[in-house]
Design an enzyme around this catalytic site. Structure first.
Site, PDB file in Angstrom:
ATOM      1  N   LYS A 176      -0.536  58.110  21.995  1.00  4.34           N
ATOM      2  CA  LYS A 176      -0.060  56.995  22.828  1.00  4.34           C
ATOM      3  C   LYS A 176       0.753  56.030  21.966  1.00  4.34           C
ATOM      4  CE  LYS A 176      -3.820  57.364  26.166  1.00  4.34           C
ATOM      5  NZ  LYS A 176      -5.152  56.917  26.623  1.00  4.34           N
ATOM      6  N   GLN A 181      -9.579  52.607  25.299  1.00  5.16           N
ATOM      7  CA  GLN A 181      -9.798  54.050  25.428  1.00  5.16           C
ATOM      8  C   GLN A 181     -11.238  54.333  25.859  1.00  5.16           C
ATOM      9  OE1 GLN A 181      -7.393  56.325  25.233  1.00  5.16           O
ATOM     10  NE2 GLN A 181      -8.753  58.066  25.516  1.00  5.16           N
ATOM     11  N   ASP A 206      -3.830  50.725  32.576  1.00  2.00           N
ATOM     12  CA  ASP A 206      -4.629  51.884  33.000  1.00  2.00           C
ATOM     13  C   ASP A 206      -4.857  51.870  34.514  1.00  2.00           C
ATOM     14  OD1 ASP A 206      -5.481  53.904  31.272  1.00  2.00           O
ATOM     15  OD2 ASP A 206      -6.914  52.592  30.264  1.00  2.00           O
TER      16      ASP A 206
END
Ligand code: GUN
Length: 300
Positions: free
Chosen positions: A58, A102, A125
Site C-alpha cells: 500500500k 490494518q 477503508d
C-alpha cells in the site's frame, strides 16, 4: 467438430495499473493547481507477516501515485488507548487525508472502537459506521471500502450494465460481503447474500449471472455450482499446503474447473487484490479533495 469454450481471465493487475496511472495524473494536477499533496497514513499493530506485506505494498503504491505515505508500525503490546491516541493525532493532522488501520488487530483491542475513532472524512477503508450508513442509504459522498468497489469495477469491465442481473455473494463479512452486496444493489442487480451456512449453497450459486466468492474457504466454489457463462469474482486469498509441503495461494473458487464453465473469472493472485490497492488510492484522492472543498475528479 468439438468446440471448447472457457472463461476470459479478468486481468485485475492490468486494470488496476491503468487506474493507478489515471490517479497519478489527477494527483499531479492537484499539486499543480492547488498545491495539495494527498497523504495516507497506515497503522499496523503487531507483526503479522501477511499484514506487513499488504501494508508495504500500500505504501509503495501511494508513493508511486505521487501521494505522501506515512507508515506507523506499533508493537503488538500497544494498548487500545495508545492506538486511539495515535489515530486522534492523525485525525487532526492536515497533511494526512486518509487513515487506514490494518486489520486484524491484536485480540486485546476492540476493532469496532478503533474503526469508529477514525474521522469519517479520513476513513479511506469505508469501515466507519457513518460511511457504512451512507453506503446502505445510497449517499454518493460515502467513502466505500476498497475491495468491494474493485469487484464492481471488474464486473462492469466485463458486463458494462449489470442492471437486472442475478448476483450471488457468498460471504457476509463487513469488509467485503455486505458492502459488495449493497454496491450490486445500487447497480440494480438482484442480490442474494449466501454464506457458509446457506442450505443448498450450490443451487443458489447456480442461479448467478454474477458470482462473488468472499467466504474464506479454499476452492469452495466448484464448476457444477456455476451457471455457464457467469462472471465469477474470487475475493478469497487462502494459503494452502500442497502434498510436497510447499504452499500456494488459492482463492475461494476452484479456478481450474470453473475456468471451463464461467464466462469470465478473476485469477488469484492478480484479480481482485490489485484493485483493492488502486481503490485505496482513489479513496485517498477523494478524501483529500473533499477535505479541501475541491470537486472530486471522476476516475473510472
Ligand atoms: N485486512 C484485510 N483487508 C483489509 C482492508 O481492506 N483494510 C484493512 N484496514 N485491513 C484489512
Amino acid at each position: 467438430m468439438t468446440i471448447t469454450t472457457h472463461a476470459t481471465i479478468i486481468d485485475g493487475k492490468a486494470i488496476a495499473a491503468n487506474l493507478r496511472k489515471k490517479i497519478a495524473g489527477q494527483v499531479a494536477a492537484l499539486k499543480e493547481m492547488f498545491k495539495l499533496t494527498p497523504g495516507l497514513a497506515v497503522i499496523i499493530v503487531g507483526e503479522d507477516p501477511a499484514s506487513q506485506v499488504y501494508v508495504k505494498n500500500k505504501g509503495l503504491a501511494v508513493t508511486e501515485a505521487g501521494m505522501q505515505s506515512f507508515q506507523y508500525t506499533l508493537p503488538a503490546t500497544t494498548t487500545q488507548q495508545e492506538l486511539i491516541a495515535k489515530i486522534e493525532l492523525l485525525n487532526s493532522d492536515p497533511k494526512v487525508h486518509g487513515i487506514l488501520v490494518q486489520l486484524p488487530l491484536p485480540k486485546h483491542i476492540d476493532e469496532k472502537v478503533v474503526i469508529n475513532t477514525v474521522s469519517p472524512a479520513k476513513d479511506v477503508d469505508g469501515f466507519h459506521i457513518e460511511n457504512v450508513g451512507k453506503l446502505v442509504t445510497g449517499q454518493k459522498d460515502a467513502l466505500v471500502s476498497c475491495t468491494p468497489v474493485g469487484c464492481i469495477m471488474l464486473i462492469k469491465e466485463v458486463l458494462g450494465d449489470i442492471s437486472g442481473k442475478n448476483a450471488v455473494v457468498v460471504g457476509r463479512s463487513n469488509i467485503v460481503g455486505k458492502p459488495v452486496a449493497h454496491l450490486l444493489l445500487q447497480e440494480n442487480a438482484t442480490v442474494t447474500i449466501a454464506h457458509s451456512r446457506t442450505t443448498n449453497l450450490h443451487e443458489i450459486c447456480q442461479q448467478a449471472d454474477i458470482l462473488v466468492a468472499a467466504v474464506g474457504i479454499p476452492q469452495l466454489v466448484k464448476a457444477s455450482w456455476v451457471k455457464p457463462g457467469a462472471v465469477v469474482i474470487d475475493v478469497g486469498i487462502n494459503r494452502v499446503t500442497l502434498s510436497d509441503g510447499a504452499t500456494k495461494l488459492v482463492g475461494d473458487v476452484a479456478f481450474d474447473e470453473v475456468f471451463e464453465v464461467a464466462g469470465a473469472i478473476t485469477p488469484v493472485p492478480g484479480g481482485v487484490g490489485p484493485m483493492t490497492i488502486a481503490c485505496l488510492l482513489t479513496n485517498t484522492l477523494k478524501a483529500a479533495c473533499t477535505q479541501h472543498g475541491i470537486k472530486v475528479p471522476a476516475i473510472s
